[in-house]
Design a protein around this motif. Structure first.
Motif, mmCIF file in Angstrom:
data_model
loop_
_atom_site.group_PDB
_atom_site.id
_atom_site.type_symbol
_atom_site.label_atom_id
_atom_site.label_comp_id
_atom_site.label_asym_id
_atom_site.label_seq_id
_atom_site.Cartn_x
_atom_site.Cartn_y
_atom_site.Cartn_z
ATOM 1 N N LEU A 49 93.317 -0.644 80.813
ATOM 2 C CA LEU A 49 93.685 -1.814 81.603
ATOM 3 C C LEU A 49 92.456 -2.443 82.256
ATOM 4 C CD1 LEU A 49 96.954 -0.416 83.227
ATOM 5 C CD2 LEU A 49 96.791 -2.128 81.403
ATOM 6 N N ILE A 50 91.499 -1.637 82.712
ATOM 7 C CA ILE A 50 90.274 -2.188 83.300
ATOM 8 C C ILE A 50 89.529 -3.018 82.272
ATOM 9 C CG2 ILE A 50 87.984 -1.544 84.164
ATOM 10 C CD1 ILE A 50 89.394 0.851 85.560
ATOM 11 N N ARG A 51 89.463 -2.536 81.057
ATOM 12 C CA ARG A 51 88.730 -3.254 80.011
ATOM 13 C C ARG A 51 89.476 -4.492 79.513
ATOM 14 N NH1 ARG A 51 85.766 1.412 76.314
ATOM 15 N NH2 ARG A 51 84.930 2.613 78.080
ATOM 16 N N ARG A 52 90.757 -4.579 79.817
ATOM 17 C CA ARG A 52 91.518 -5.767 79.422
ATOM 18 C C ARG A 52 91.077 -6.998 80.214
ATOM 19 N NH1 ARG A 52 94.041 -6.300 74.922
ATOM 20 N NH2 ARG A 52 95.779 -7.472 75.805
ATOM 21 N N GLY A 53 90.594 -6.771 81.440
ATOM 22 C CA GLY A 53 90.190 -7.890 82.280
ATOM 23 C C GLY A 53 91.379 -8.558 82.936
ATOM 24 N N GLY A 54 91.117 -9.622 83.677
ATOM 25 C CA GLY A 54 92.168 -10.432 84.282
ATOM 26 C C GLY A 54 93.064 -9.649 85.224
ATOM 27 N N GLU A 55 94.372 -9.986 85.191
ATOM 28 C CA GLU A 55 95.333 -9.345 86.085
ATOM 29 C C GLU A 55 95.425 -7.847 85.818
ATOM 30 O OE1 GLU A 55 100.134 -9.448 87.132
ATOM 31 O OE2 GLU A 55 99.284 -10.876 85.695
ATOM 32 N N ALA B 250 83.531 1.251 88.517
ATOM 33 C CA ALA B 250 82.316 0.942 89.280
ATOM 34 C C ALA B 250 81.451 -0.089 88.567
ATOM 35 C CB ALA B 250 81.516 2.222 89.519
ATOM 36 N N ALA B 251 81.548 -0.127 87.244
ATOM 37 C CA ALA B 251 80.728 -1.060 86.471
ATOM 38 C C ALA B 251 81.194 -2.505 86.608
ATOM 39 C CB ALA B 251 80.727 -0.657 84.994
ATOM 40 N N VAL B 252 82.452 -2.720 87.041
ATOM 41 C CA VAL B 252 82.987 -4.093 87.085
ATOM 42 C C VAL B 252 83.426 -4.507 88.480
ATOM 43 C CG1 VAL B 252 83.720 -4.003 84.673
ATOM 44 C CG2 VAL B 252 85.336 -3.346 86.470
ATOM 45 N N ALA B 253 83.360 -3.589 89.456
ATOM 46 C CA ALA B 253 83.841 -3.898 90.802
ATOM 47 C C ALA B 253 82.760 -3.571 91.830
ATOM 48 C CB ALA B 253 85.110 -3.102 91.109
ATOM 49 N N ASP B 254 82.743 -4.331 92.917
ATOM 50 C CA ASP B 254 81.748 -4.131 93.966
ATOM 51 C C ASP B 254 82.100 -3.007 94.928
ATOM 52 O OD1 ASP B 254 80.175 -6.199 93.012
ATOM 53 O OD2 ASP B 254 81.174 -7.718 94.230
ATOM 54 N N ASP B 255 83.371 -2.606 94.967
ATOM 55 C CA ASP B 255 83.823 -1.608 95.929
ATOM 56 C C ASP B 255 83.158 -0.257 95.646
ATOM 57 O OD1 ASP B 255 85.266 0.145 97.564
ATOM 58 O OD2 ASP B 255 87.095 -1.050 97.373
ATOM 59 N N PRO B 256 82.479 0.335 96.633
ATOM 60 C CA PRO B 256 81.803 1.629 96.416
ATOM 61 C C PRO B 256 82.755 2.804 96.247
ATOM 62 C CG PRO B 256 81.655 0.990 98.723
ATOM 63 C CD PRO B 256 82.250 -0.189 98.001
ATOM 64 N N ILE B 257 84.053 2.600 96.441
ATOM 65 C CA ILE B 257 85.006 3.697 96.335
ATOM 66 C C ILE B 257 84.997 4.320 94.950
ATOM 67 C CG2 ILE B 257 86.952 2.207 95.687
ATOM 68 C CD1 ILE B 257 87.199 5.286 97.933
ATOM 69 N N TYR B 258 84.727 3.513 93.921
ATOM 70 C CA TYR B 258 84.810 4.030 92.549
ATOM 71 C C TYR B 258 83.625 4.938 92.229
ATOM 72 C CZ TYR B 258 88.231 0.313 92.540
ATOM 73 O OH TYR B 258 89.292 -0.496 92.866
ATOM 74 N N ALA B 259 82.438 4.544 92.660
ATOM 75 C CA ALA B 259 81.285 5.429 92.484
ATOM 76 C C ALA B 259 81.488 6.718 93.272
ATOM 77 C CB ALA B 259 80.006 4.724 92.926
ATOM 78 N N ASP C 241 72.659 7.518 84.719
ATOM 79 C CA ASP C 241 72.171 6.182 84.367
ATOM 80 C C ASP C 241 72.754 5.102 85.274
ATOM 81 O OD1 ASP C 241 70.763 7.344 82.318
ATOM 82 O OD2 ASP C 241 72.214 6.822 80.760
ATOM 83 N N GLU C 242 74.058 5.195 85.550
ATOM 84 C CA GLU C 242 74.745 4.097 86.223
ATOM 85 C C GLU C 242 74.784 4.248 87.734
ATOM 86 O OE1 GLU C 242 78.563 3.622 84.290
ATOM 87 O OE2 GLU C 242 77.644 3.926 82.315
ATOM 88 N N LEU C 243 74.734 5.486 88.230
ATOM 89 C CA LEU C 243 74.748 5.707 89.679
ATOM 90 C C LEU C 243 73.372 6.067 90.215
ATOM 91 C CD1 LEU C 243 78.070 7.764 90.039
ATOM 92 C CD2 LEU C 243 77.758 5.273 90.042
ATOM 93 N N GLY C 244 72.432 6.312 89.308
ATOM 94 C CA GLY C 244 71.067 6.614 89.727
ATOM 95 C C GLY C 244 70.932 7.923 90.458
#
Length: 561
Positions: free
Chosen positions: A217-223, A280-289, A420-423
């Motif tokens: 669902l995340i990769r679907r985008g949109g709603e 985390a790759a598509v949202a700004d909220d730090p909760i996912y990282a 790689d993504e969280l450093g």
């Protein structure tokens, strides 16, 4: 057929029984055991379990621990027991047997064979009595014993016919879908309609974490993406995620998605981490990282002895480990203070809903939950260490069994993505240890590598595929296809060789298990068109939505074209 919730009620009721040592004299699957059966002219009874299968645990506690049952088994059968990972070929044979006869594969496996290993009778979970609409264990065992006593030759003839039925069994080939994009859109809509946004849960209890569905669902985008991100955030902050040790439980068993089944699989941590990393790759909220780090840190700190390897998980469903999965308000205040108890969601009267507490073991107690963003810093580390010490003082709920090669390959991939993504440099250091362990203990990447560490069981399809993913060795994709894939039917076999006269197929046999090799292969690189078509068979049942791993694989394939 029993619903998952009914089986869960069976399980939780059985776990209330006191644990006793099994009195069955279990033998390994070996030439000696087969010779003993032939010499005694007795059938073989084979029980194949999974170290984190709650129904196998239930059979230990309420079936095999009874002296009458153990005495009967020992008098009438040569009794063999193994884990599905120790005996993967026989386990896959048993799953194909169940699929061919009953269309209901599952764990654990109860298998009866003639002394020359022809199939007599098979079942998955068998309750101790017939109280729940299933045949009781002793009903089945006595039927097999009576049939054998009445005439071994007639049983052998029937077993030969059954063997042919098992060998000939294949799932119906898929018709294929002309418009995959439209089919995925329909599946997206269907799943979103089942979502409860307040709980972050899809469908009815029990509720798994559904990481592949969330990733789809995340990769679907949109709603779909917006909704999935919100659902994942709810689950990260819910009791599904353990705020004390970290990590996520296998599932929650109540309608509100708050009462966990107190088991944690290594693979569930890896899969949930991938969903968090996608978010985390598509949202700004730090909760996912933070969610990703919570489960990866748990796997490293709790499920690894520190040499790069990992164990399969832990099981705190029974006393005494279960006691410290929930807490009284007074216990928390004594260890910490009122403010910490409140921050962890605790209430003086307890926050467990008595109507949802199927075991009746958590009355007046609290399920803890808090955002991982709110438990950082030195003070919180000290608090969590106190709670961990109190919990671990009740016993070690970990299953000290090294996980298979596939699980290590997946964890290696997860740690690489996180580095790689969280450093996080710590992940970069630890993944080197896991890479070394795969090469050292499993001989991964060589012509022969093993399913289990320092073991002679050959690697399975998932081992090849997920080790290829972790080590970034695409040649292992091709090796998996060459050894295990049947391009005519679009199916993966479970083994490279025949087992008991047939070559068994791969089965995904229970909700919440690892996605099968077909789903992983379609996500990876250049899958066979027949394999893609076979996965679309999931769309043929109008009463069931396609599983998340299938949707994720097909979505990935569609975008790669």
């Amino acid at each position: 057929m029993n619903s998952p919730l009914t089986l869960l009620r069976i399980l939780l009721a059985s776990l209330l029984a006191p644990l006793a040592f099994a009195q069955v004299d279990w033998q390994p699957w070996s030439d000696a055991s087969l010779a003993a059966a032939a010499a005694a002219e007795k059938p073989l009874y084979v029980f194949i379990d999974d170290p984190l299968n709650e129904l196998a645990t239930a059979m230990d506690q309420d079936t095999f621990a009874h002296a009458e049952t153990a005495t009967f088994l020992m008098a009438n059968f040569v009794c063999v027991r193994a884990s599905r990972d120790d005996l993967p070929g026989i386990a896959a044979y048993g799953q194909q047997w169940l699929a061919a006869e009953q269309k209901l594969p599952g764990w654990p496996l109860n298998l009866w064979f003639t002394p020359d290993t022809l199939p007599i009778e098979a079942a998955s979970y068998l309750p101790p009595t017939e109280e729940w609409g299933r045949e009781g264990f002793m009903v089945v065992a006595k039927r097999v014993a009576d049939q054998w006593a009445a005439g071994g030759e007639s049983v052998a003839r029937a077993a030969q016919r059954r063997q042919a039925q098992i060998a000939d069994y294949l799932p119906f080939a898929a018709e294929g879908i002309d418009d995959l994009a439209s089919a995925l859109t329909r599946a997206e809509t269907g799943w979103l309609e089942t979502l409860n946004p307040e709980t972050g849960c899809f469908g009815e209890a029990p509720h798994g974490a559904e990481p592949e569905l969330l990733r789809f669902l995340i990769r679907r985008g949109g709603e779909a993406r917006t909704t999935a991100l919100a659902a994942l955030k709810v689950r990260i902050m819910s009791p599904l995620r353990d705020p004390i040790d970290g990590g996520v439980y296998r599932s929650t068993v109540d309608t509100k998605g708050t009462l966990p089944l107190f088991q944690k699989r290594l693979t569930d941590q890896a899969r949930f981490a991938l969903a968090c990393l996608d978010a985390a790759a598509v949202a700004d909220d730090p909760i996912y990282a933070a969610g990703a780090k919570s489960v990866i840190d748990y796997a490293i700190n709790r499920l690894s002895p520190g040499d790069g390897t990992f164990i399969v998980g832990e099981d705190a469903t029974a006393a005494p480990g279960q006691h410290r999965q929930t807490w009284t308000h007074a216990e928390l205040v004594e260890l910490t203070d009122e403010a910490v108890a409140a921050a962890l969601g605790a209430l003086e009267a307890g926050n467990v809903d008595p109507g949802e507490d199927l075991e009746g073991a958590h009355a007046g107690r609290n399920l803890l939950h808090v955002s991982p963003l709110n438990t950082t810093g030195g003070t919180w580390r000290e608090i969590l260490l106190k709670l961990q010490a109190a919990r671990h003082a009740t016993g070690d709920s970990r299953i000290h069994r090294t996980a298979p090669a596939a699980d290590h390959g997946l964890m290696l991939h997860v740690m690489q993505r996180a580095a790689d993504e969280l450093g996080d440099l710590d992940y970069g250091a630890y993944l080197l240890g896991t890479r070394a362990a795969l090469l050292r203990d499993f001989s991964a990447g060589t012509e022969f590598f093993s399913h289990l560490a320092n073991h002679e069981v050959p690697a399975l399809p998932l081992d090849y595929l997920l080790v290829a993913l972790g080590l970034n060795q695409p040649d292992l994709f091709a090796a998996a296809d060459e050894r295990f894939y049947d391009g005519e039917f679009g199916l993966y076999y479970a083994t490279a060789e025949d087992v008991l006269g047939l070559r068994p197929l791969m089965w995904t046999t229970a909700a919440g298990e690892m996605p099968g090799p077909a789903s992983w292969r379609v996500q990876m690189a250049d899958p066979d068109d027949v394999l893609v078509t076979e996965l679309t068979a999931a769309f043929d049942d109008p009463d069931a939505l396609p599983a998340g791993d299938v949707l994720l694989a097909l979505q990935t394939h569609l975008h790669s074209q």
